[in-house]
Design an enzyme around this catalytic site. Structure first.
Site: not given
Ligand code: IPE
Ligand code: IPE
Ligand code: MG
Length: 252
Positions: A32, A49, A143
């Site tokens: 965020d 973004h 991962l």
């Protein structure tokens, strides 16, 4: 310049403090603050973004390097459709572009990429890309990066309840057998371990509908840093704080 040297030093100090034998297995991140990061610089929100997407690549590579096993990131919530049409469109384009690049850049580093969320609400273009990226990275063994896209914790619970109810209706499941394990299994996250820590930058102190079922005993870590500025030193600071917590799970 001075700032980046300071950061490197901070990272070096934190690196030494972290106990690498007791890392959190699964880290959740609410990415965020992109919009406010851009506003502070007089840039359009879309620039925030884009910067956030770069940060994600760096943080995933860093976490992989130090030995984190699973990362789940919140990229677009079921509530984010409320945003102006052009911002939603930009976010969708960016996500598609991100998946295309990540497939090679992270895929070649043995990272598994999975999308969690309600795919029915997404365009066929992005769905095609999701299927491709997941397929390309599914046999990797490193991962696991879960990207929560059109994801909402409540929507996920509704989805799970519907699946369970239809199994009961068709006699594939007994009501008595509905337990925590069964419900977890029907979540978008499937059988993976619940997050040990959820990190939320940007200064907001809430979960905003992220991993509601899975976060019952998750440690929460908040920071006022905007996501595009989030660095490996910040990640180490979160891990270091996590390691000082006493997780009792209701015990003593
Ligand atoms: C997070 O950044 C990205 C998404 C929710 C898609 P925001 O866009 O929410 O940034 P702020 O909170 O407005 O600064
Ligand atoms: C949460 O951020 C969702 C994502 C980061 C994708 P928001 O910016 O949408 O959350 P609120 O509206 O501040 O709670
Ligand atoms: Mg926000």
């Amino acid at each position: 310049m001075v700032k980046s040297i300071k950061r490197k030093w901070q990272e070096r100090i934190k690196r030494k403090q972290v106990d690498y034998s007791a890392l959190p297995h699964h880290i959740g991140i609410i990415m965020d603050g992109n919009g406010r990061w851009a506003k502070k610089r007089g840039l359009p929100r879309s620039a925030g973004h884009r910067a956030g997407a770069q940060t994600l690549k760096k943080i995933v590579s860093f976490c992989d390097k130090i030995g984190i096993k699973i990362i789940t990131v919140y990229a677009f919530s079921t509530e984010n459709w409320k945003r102006p049409k052009n911002e939603v469109a930009e976010l969708m384009n960016l996500l598609e572009e991100y998946l295309k690049q990540a497939e090679y850049e992270l895929g070649s580093k043995n990272v598994v990429i999975r999308i969690i969320g309600n795919l029915e609400g997404l365009s066929s273009k992005i769905c095609t890309q999701i299927i491709k990226t997941q397929k390309m990275t599914q046999h990797n063994t490193g991962l696991i990066l879960n990207i929560a896209l059109n994801y909402g914790g409540r929507d996920e619970i509704i989805h799970a309840v519907r699946q369970i109810a239809s199994k009961v209706k068709t006699n594939k499941l007994n009501v008595q057998d509905i337990d925590e394990k069964q419900i977890s299994k029907h979540m978008y996250t499937g059988n993976i371990k619940d997050p040990d820590i959820i990190i939320r930058p940007s200064g907001e102190l809430r979960l905003s509908n992220f991993l509601l079922w899975q976060s019952a005993y998750t440690e929460l870590w908040f920071s006022s840093i905007y996501w595009p500025d989030f660095s490996s030193a910040d990640m180490l600071a979160a891990i270091y704080d996590y390691q000082k917590r006493n997780r009792r799970f209701g015990g003593i």
